[in-house]
Design an enzyme around this catalytic site. Structure first.
Site, PDB file in Angstrom:
ATOM      1  N   ARG A 184     -11.128  -0.490   1.932  1.00  0.00           N
ATOM      2  CA  ARG A 184     -12.599  -0.582   1.973  1.00  0.00           C
ATOM      3  C   ARG A 184     -13.171  -0.682   0.565  1.00  0.00           C
ATOM      4  O   ARG A 184     -14.257  -1.210   0.381  1.00  0.00           O
ATOM      5  CB  ARG A 184     -13.177   0.608   2.750  1.00  0.00           C
ATOM      6  CG  ARG A 184     -12.995   1.945   2.102  1.00  0.00           C
ATOM      7  CD  ARG A 184     -13.187   3.093   3.072  1.00  0.00           C
ATOM      8  NE  ARG A 184     -12.054   3.233   3.995  1.00  0.00           N
ATOM      9  CZ  ARG A 184     -11.977   4.108   4.989  1.00  0.00           C
ATOM     10  NH1 ARG A 184     -12.994   4.924   5.211  1.00  0.00           N
ATOM     11  NH2 ARG A 184     -10.922   4.179   5.763  1.00  0.00           N
TER      12      ARG A 184
ATOM     13  N   LYS B  69       1.669   7.825   0.687  1.00  0.00           N
ATOM     14  CA  LYS B  69       1.989   7.824   2.111  1.00  0.00           C
ATOM     15  C   LYS B  69       3.378   8.410   2.317  1.00  0.00           C
ATOM     16  O   LYS B  69       4.268   8.184   1.498  1.00  0.00           O
ATOM     17  CB  LYS B  69       2.027   6.379   2.642  1.00  0.00           C
ATOM     18  CG  LYS B  69       0.688   5.717   2.880  1.00  0.00           C
ATOM     19  CD  LYS B  69       0.906   4.302   3.417  1.00  0.00           C
ATOM     20  CE  LYS B  69      -0.399   3.530   3.537  1.00  0.00           C
ATOM     21  NZ  LYS B  69      -1.292   4.040   4.582  1.00  0.00           N
TER      22      LYS B  69
ATOM     23  N   ASP C 162       0.051  -5.172   4.480  1.00  0.00           N
ATOM     24  CA  ASP C 162      -1.333  -4.745   4.227  1.00  0.00           C
ATOM     25  C   ASP C 162      -2.188  -5.872   3.622  1.00  0.00           C
ATOM     26  O   ASP C 162      -3.354  -5.665   3.307  1.00  0.00           O
ATOM     27  CB  ASP C 162      -1.349  -3.491   3.336  1.00  0.00           C
ATOM     28  CG  ASP C 162      -2.504  -2.563   3.687  1.00  0.00           C
ATOM     29  OD1 ASP C 162      -3.080  -2.717   4.786  1.00  0.00           O
ATOM     30  OD2 ASP C 162      -2.842  -1.693   2.861  1.00  0.00           O
TER      31      ASP C 162
ATOM     32  N   ASP D 286       0.843  -1.196   0.000  1.00  0.00           N
ATOM     33  CA  ASP D 286       0.000   0.000   0.000  1.00  0.00           C
ATOM     34  C   ASP D 286       0.880   1.249   0.000  1.00  0.00           C
ATOM     35  O   ASP D 286       1.365   1.683   1.037  1.00  0.00           O
ATOM     36  CB  ASP D 286      -0.913  -0.021   1.230  1.00  0.00           C
ATOM     37  CG  ASP D 286      -1.888   1.155   1.259  1.00  0.00           C
ATOM     38  OD1 ASP D 286      -1.966   1.882   0.251  1.00  0.00           O
ATOM     39  OD2 ASP D 286      -2.568   1.330   2.288  1.00  0.00           O
TER      40      ASP D 286
HETATM   41  N1  BES Z   1      -3.404   0.034   5.201  1.00  0.00           N
HETATM   42  C1  BES Z   1      -3.800   1.284   5.708  1.00  0.00           C
HETATM   43  C2  BES Z   1      -4.148   1.254   7.192  1.00  0.00           C
HETATM   44  C3  BES Z   1      -3.036   0.968   8.128  1.00  0.00           C
HETATM   45  C4  BES Z   1      -2.026   1.882   8.335  1.00  0.00           C
HETATM   46  C5  BES Z   1      -3.075  -0.170   8.866  1.00  0.00           C
HETATM   47  C6  BES Z   1      -1.035   1.618   9.233  1.00  0.00           C
HETATM   48  C7  BES Z   1      -2.087  -0.438   9.783  1.00  0.00           C
HETATM   49  C8  BES Z   1      -1.067   0.451   9.956  1.00  0.00           C
HETATM   50  C9  BES Z   1      -5.038   1.780   4.985  1.00  0.00           C
HETATM   51  O1  BES Z   1      -5.146   1.437   3.667  1.00  0.00           O
HETATM   52  C10 BES Z   1      -5.003   3.273   5.067  1.00  0.00           C
HETATM   53  O2  BES Z   1      -4.101   3.841   4.533  1.00  0.00           O
HETATM   54  N2  BES Z   1      -5.977   3.860   5.756  1.00  0.00           N
HETATM   55  C11 BES Z   1      -6.041   5.250   5.921  1.00  0.00           C
HETATM   56  C12 BES Z   1      -7.481   5.670   5.663  1.00  0.00           C
HETATM   57  C13 BES Z   1      -7.686   7.141   5.579  1.00  0.00           C
HETATM   58  C14 BES Z   1      -7.009   7.688   4.353  1.00  0.00           C
HETATM   59  C15 BES Z   1      -9.169   7.402   5.568  1.00  0.00           C
HETATM   60  C16 BES Z   1      -5.628   5.593   7.338  1.00  0.00           C
HETATM   61  O3  BES Z   1      -5.990   4.871   8.256  1.00  0.00           O
HETATM   62  O4  BES Z   1      -4.924   6.579   7.522  1.00  0.00           O
HETATM   63 ZN    ZN Z   2      -4.198  -0.251   3.052  1.00  0.00          ZN
HETATM   64 MN    MN Z   3      -4.157   2.771   2.357  1.00  0.00          MN
END
Ligand code: BES
Ligand code: ZN
Ligand code: MN
Length: 465
Positions: free
Chosen positions: A315, A241, A252, A234
């Site tokens: 999601r 990121k 991920d 990811d």
């Molecule tokens: N894979 C990430 C979530 C994640 C981050 C899990 C770090 C475990 C550790 C997910 O795809 C993500 O990036 N989520 C974002 C959502 C936001 C952009 C609404 C998040 O949680 O920041």
């Molecule tokens: Zn993710």
């Molecule tokens: Mn993500």
């Protein structure tokens, strides 16, 4: 690596497991030279403290493992296993009668203490002391759980370069072969003709084609569908990121890895279920044809989604997989995903939060997790927050601004795609052990699978095989 107990016919030494309160009484039962040895060594039965016991010839004649007190055990799951690697190399048998849950924790923890991620390391590792299956324990069950957990960890630990959608497919193919399950894979442009547009949109920027893995096994009994987030890496997509957040994103696909482990446990146990495993396997990559912030995508279910952040990709891929799962209205759908950073902020790395509208399922899950020391914690599908995922120009928003209640709004988003299925639970897991701990070296970690394995038979009214 094999995760098996020592054979019943092997020679073995007694292993005493002694808690702080029982230390004095136990010492009195020892032959005088051993009693003196235990005293001289200053053994205090602290959790995880180990001491080999000498025989008259000076060779090891047994060992003792400190079990601390209730407080210490509550603070450190698998804590008793801390020192086992340091015991003289031999086979041991449990010489102390423990409550069932402590006994099984010790036995499983012993097996898991042998786990190493060895794919990229040449050279041999030291053999560990072995344990015979404790009396009364279900050895085959514990061995199968350990083997499944090791598989989950290996899948997570393998770097994204060697664990892309292809490799995840290969892992599920191998599992399907082993248990004679059926596997249908929908790849690349087939995702469009097969009406899985969100999986395609998220994965299309990667040269490693996105796909949906659909494995089925068993021909009678209740229908149980496991869905796991398989984002092999990811980057965040165009909403890239920062480096510090991207560093661990090989994990991920932790939801997929955990469901693969759970499916393995279920098939090995021979449950009378119709099991389905659905894994959207994609890489959230960056390229000219990547999906963009502001794009509006139409999902399999027909609901439109405004992409406010390409980093809320989990999601999206899960939405199509869940919609597909829901079409046959199985008896239960369980979703597992490393979905939000917000879940980590709320719960930290160890506790796996889950969302579930079914009070019975939720209660049995919490109890099951506690029993097998795989802690899970219920969080609310909080209806009043539904408005937060409704942007206006589309049906749904994948990343509400502000991010408040981020784990809840992500869960609510997923729930929109499950309508016909009575029992639905979604786990927002971390899938990672941040630092070395007994039976859990730093790295990939299955969460919630053992709780589910314990809880699901009663929820699905199975007579366990
Ligand atoms: N894979 C990430 C979530 C994640 C981050 C899990 C770090 C475990 C550790 C997910 O795809 C993500 O990036 N989520 C974002 C959502 C936001 C952009 C609404 C998040 O949680 O920041
Ligand atoms: Zn993710
Ligand atoms: Mn993500």
């Amino acid at each position: 690596m094999t995760f098996t107990f020592a054979a019943p016919e092997d020679d073995s030494l007694p292993l005493h497991v002694i808690d702080s309160a029982g230390l004095k009484t136990w010492r009195e039962t020892l032959p005088e030279p051993q009693r003196a040895w235990v005293e001289a060594a200053g053994f205090r039965a602290k959790l995880g403290e180990t001491l080999a016991l000498p025989g008259p010839d000076g060779r090891p004649a047994g060992a003792v493992l400190g079990h601390g007190d209730g407080k210490a055990r509550a603070r450190a799951r698998f804590g008793a296993l801390k020192g086992v690697a340091g015991l003289p190399e031999a086979a041991y048998h449990l010489a102390t009668v423990l409550p069932e849950e402590d006994r099984d924790e010790l036995a499983l923890g012993w097996l898991l203490s042998a786990y190493r991620f060895e794919r990229y390391r040449v050279g041999s590792t030291r053999a560990l002391p072995r344990l015979k299956a404790p009396e009364g324990a279900d050895a085959a069950r514990l061995e199968s759980i350990a083997t499944a957990e090791a598989l989950t960890r290996d899948l997570i630990n393998t770097p994204a370069a060697d664990m892309g959608p292809d490799d995840l497919e290969a892992a599920v193919t191998a599992l399907a072969r082993e248990f004679d399950a059926d596997l249908i894979v929908t790849r690349d442009d087939e995702l469009l003709t097969g009406n899985l547009p969100l999986i395609h949109a998220v994965g299309r920027a990667s040269p490693r084609a996105p796909r949906l893995l659909d494995m089925t096994w068993g021909s009678e009994g209740p229908r149980l569908t496991l869905v796991g987030k398989g984002v092999c890496f990811d980057t965040g997509g165009l909403n890239i990121k920062p480096g510090s957040s991207m560093g661990l994103m090989k994990k991920d696909m932790g939801g997929a890895a955990t469901q693969i482990g759970l499916a393995r446990m279920i098939m090995a146990a021979g449950w009378k279920v119709r099991l389905r495993l659905l894994i959207p396997a994609v890489e959230n990559a960056i390229d000219g044809n990547a999906f963009r912030p502001g794009d509006i995508l139409t999902s399999r279910k027909g609901l439109t989604v405004e992409v406010n952040n390409t980093d809320a990709e989990g999601r999206l891929v899960l939405a199509d997989a869940l919609a597909l799962a829901d079409e046959e209205a199985p008896d239960a759908i369980i979703c597992m995903a490393t979905l939000t950073g917000a879940a980590r902020v709320a719960m930290g790395p160890e506790l796996a939060p889950f969302f579930c509208d079914d009070d019975t399922l939720a209660a049995v899950l919490s109890q099951g997790g506690q029993k097998v020391r795989d802690p899970v914690w219920r969080m609310p599908f909080w209806d009043p927050y539904e408005a937060m995922i409704e942007p206006g120009i589309a049906d749904l928003d994948n990343a509400p601004s502000g991010g408040q209640g981020g784990a809840i709004t992500a869960a609510l988003f997923l729930r929109r795609f499950v309508e016909a299925t009575e029992r639905f639970a979604h786990f927002d897991i971390y899938g990672w052990q941040p630092k070395d701990a007994p039976a859990r070296p730093r790295g990939g970690l299955g969460q919630g699978a053992r709780a589910l394995f314990e809880a699901l038979p009663s929820v699905l009214a199975l007579d366990e095989a």
